[in-house]
Design an enzyme around this catalytic site. Structure first.
Site, mmCIF file in Angstrom:
data_model
loop_
_atom_site.group_PDB
_atom_site.id
_atom_site.type_symbol
_atom_site.label_atom_id
_atom_site.label_comp_id
_atom_site.label_asym_id
_atom_site.label_seq_id
_atom_site.Cartn_x
_atom_site.Cartn_y
_atom_site.Cartn_z
ATOM 1 N N CYS A 1 12.091 -7.307 12.380
ATOM 2 C CA CYS A 1 10.719 -7.001 12.780
ATOM 3 C C CYS A 1 10.087 -5.974 11.852
ATOM 4 C CB CYS A 1 10.683 -6.521 14.226
ATOM 5 S SG CYS A 1 11.910 -5.254 14.618
ATOM 6 N N GLU B 1 7.420 -6.323 22.182
ATOM 7 C CA GLU B 1 7.337 -6.091 20.740
ATOM 8 C C GLU B 1 7.276 -7.462 20.094
ATOM 9 O OE1 GLU B 1 10.218 -5.749 17.210
ATOM 10 O OE2 GLU B 1 10.744 -4.200 18.679
#
Length: 525
Positions: A302, A265
């Protein structure tokens, strides 16, 4: 719990073999003891070999046994929540109350995966019974289930030091799948990592499992990470961090003699599109909400909503004024590490060099590594012409994009690379335009939000935290939510097996009481 600074390799506490480090308090600049051990290739080899030795027994644990182990970890995490939060606060500058909340979220993930394991649906048990009388050719008996991949290497994340680090979703989902874990602790919070690692290590012992089910290693530089990815017994890797770091691991894993998956990720700006009717009706409200959440946790998430896009018209000035007001009132706060702070300053300069105009500035920093809240504005033509304006700035900055019309909004939406999330603010008159925007977003993200923001995110069965590159290295999977377990499984078919040799999930009597797909129909008998 007294910290020793040792590596945790199986049930053993291992002292330094490649130097030591102390933790840094980013709020004060002070170093915090004890000395934390660094290991090297020999320690990696020992940990991964133990994990491989543990694999056959652990991957074949019955659902009830494995679920109880996950629940034991959850209980132990909550038992040390105060101590864990206090240490994490010293190492990150984040508030203790927020970190206690992270501990509860981490424990909740383990409990939810325990439910997934008990239900057994992740096995996808499928039976196509023999049809010896079928014409023109008989059908042989075929039975399929998912099995664990093998030892998983997990790189601990920096930005959520509890809920996405040692005791985070990667660890919970890998253990739920039946995969032993070798975890590389993040050097930004070594004490926090050791506390969580010892919780899991003790749970392994108390559950009577093979000691190789969990190990924690730590090292300086890239050597230990490379050794983990290169180890021939490692079967998968997870990573949360920068695009550069994630792709370096991905490329290395693909260059092995036997390539393995890297579930990375990496980067996302989580664009928020405000359509005209919503802008006119709720411009100020949307701007304030966006600004508040973009600056939360010093913008170090994020899923931070980073870019706000709207067509100039009624409500745009209200949107802009609300964003600027939020920025002005959010004080500078310590960022997680000096490196993250320095990267933030470089990326802010990159935006300015690409033509972004500063429209609002928060209070001045007080400490050396404080992140100052900032807002910038550009027009649609600039975003289309300058790819750098569409890249992530990890920290407390906001980019407002002033668009000329809906056609330009669609054009800018198409210019974005893969994202973890995208958001639309709409009212009923916007529905036709939203229907045009929707397929553009579907091609670029794994999660689309309407009339809310990209944070907070629920950890649930329907959660997807993933998207096309560069948000992740594989858009077919999620790193958050119950389906994250799918990363660590692969299918195996058993053809014409005697019933007694079949896995219990596929035996005729269905001893675990699972829902199974039998000859194309769901059945539990």
């Amino acid at each position: 719990m007294t910290l020793t600074g040792d590596l945790l390799i199986g049930a053993t506490f291992v002292p330094a073999t490649a130097g030591t480090m102390k933790a840094l308090n980013p709020a004060t600049g002070e170093l915090i003891g004890p000395e934390f051990a660094f290991g090297g290739a020999a320690e990696v080899d020992r940990a991964v070999r133990l994990a491989d030795e543990a694999f056959d027994s652990y991957s074949h644990t019955r659902p009830a046994e494995r679920a109880a182990f996950l629940e034991l970890i959850a209980d132990r995490l909550e038992a040390v929540k105060g101590e864990l939060a206090e240490r994490a606060s010293l190492e990150t500058g984040l508030p203790v109350a927020q970190l206690e909340g992270e501990t509860f979220r981490a424990a909740a993930q383990f409990r939810k995966f325990a439910i997934v394991v008990r239900q057994g649906r992740f096995l996808q048990a499928t039976i196509d019974p023999a049809q010896p009388d079928r014409q023109p050719t008989p059908r042989m008996d075929h039975r399929m289930q998912k099995v664990a991949l093998g030892p998983v290497v997990i790189f601990g994340a920096s930005n959520f030091p509890i809920s996405y680090s040692v005791a985070g979703g990667d660890t919970a989902s890998a253990l739920a799948a039946g995969c032993p874990v070798v975890l590389k602790a993040h050097n930004a919070h070594p004490g926090t990592s050791e506390l969580m690692g010892r919780v899991i290590q003790q749970a392994v012992t108390d559950a009577g499992l093979h000691e190789g089910v969990f190990s924690l290693v730590r090292g300086a530089g890239n050597e230990i990470g490379e050794a983990l990815v290169d180890h021939p017994l490692a079967r998968a890797v997870t990573f949360t961090g920068s695009e550069g770091g994630g792709m370096a691991l991905y490329r290395r894993a693909q260059q092995r003699p036997d390539p393995i998956p890297v579930f990375a990720e990496m980067t996302s700006v989580n664009p928020t599109f405000v359509l005209p009717a919503a802008l006119a009706a709720r411009g100020s409200e949307i701007g304030a909400g966006f600004g508040r959440l973009a600056l939360y946790m010093v913008g170090q998430m994020c899923l931070k909503p980073a870019i706000l896009l709207a067509v100039e018209g009624p409500g745009f000035d209200d949107l802009r004024d609300a964003v600027m007001a939020e920025v002005r009132k959010v004080a500078a706060r310590t960022m997680l590490t000096p490196g993250i702070h320095d990267s933030y300053l470089r990326n802010v300069r990159r935006m300015e060099d690409s033509g972004a105009t500063r429209i609002s500035t928060g209070p001045d920093p007080i400490r050396e590594w404080d992140g100052q809240s900032l807002a910038y504005e550009v027009i649609g033509e600039q975003v289309l012409a300058e790819p750098a304006l569409r890249e992530e700035v990890f920290g407390p900055s906001i980019l407002l994009v002033r668009l000329t019309d809906l056609e330009q909004l669609f054009q800018v939406a198409r210019a974005f690379r893969g994202q973890l999330s995208a958001t639309m603010h709409i009212e009923e008159p916007d529905h036709a335009d939203a229907a045009q925007l929707l397929p553009i977003l579907e091609r670029r993200t794994g999660r689309i939000v309407v009339n809310a923001f990209s944070i907070p995110q629920e950890v649930s069965y329907a959660t997807i935290h993933g998207g096309p590159f560069p948000a992740t290295s594989d858009s077919r999977f999620t790193s958050v939510g119950m389906s994250a377990i799918e990363r660590f499984l692969r299918p195996v078919t058993y053809q014409e097996f005697p019933d007694g040799l079949l896995p219990e999930s596929l035996r005729e009597a269905n001893p675990w009481g699972l829902w199974r797909l039998v000859d194309g129909e769901l059945a539990r008998d």
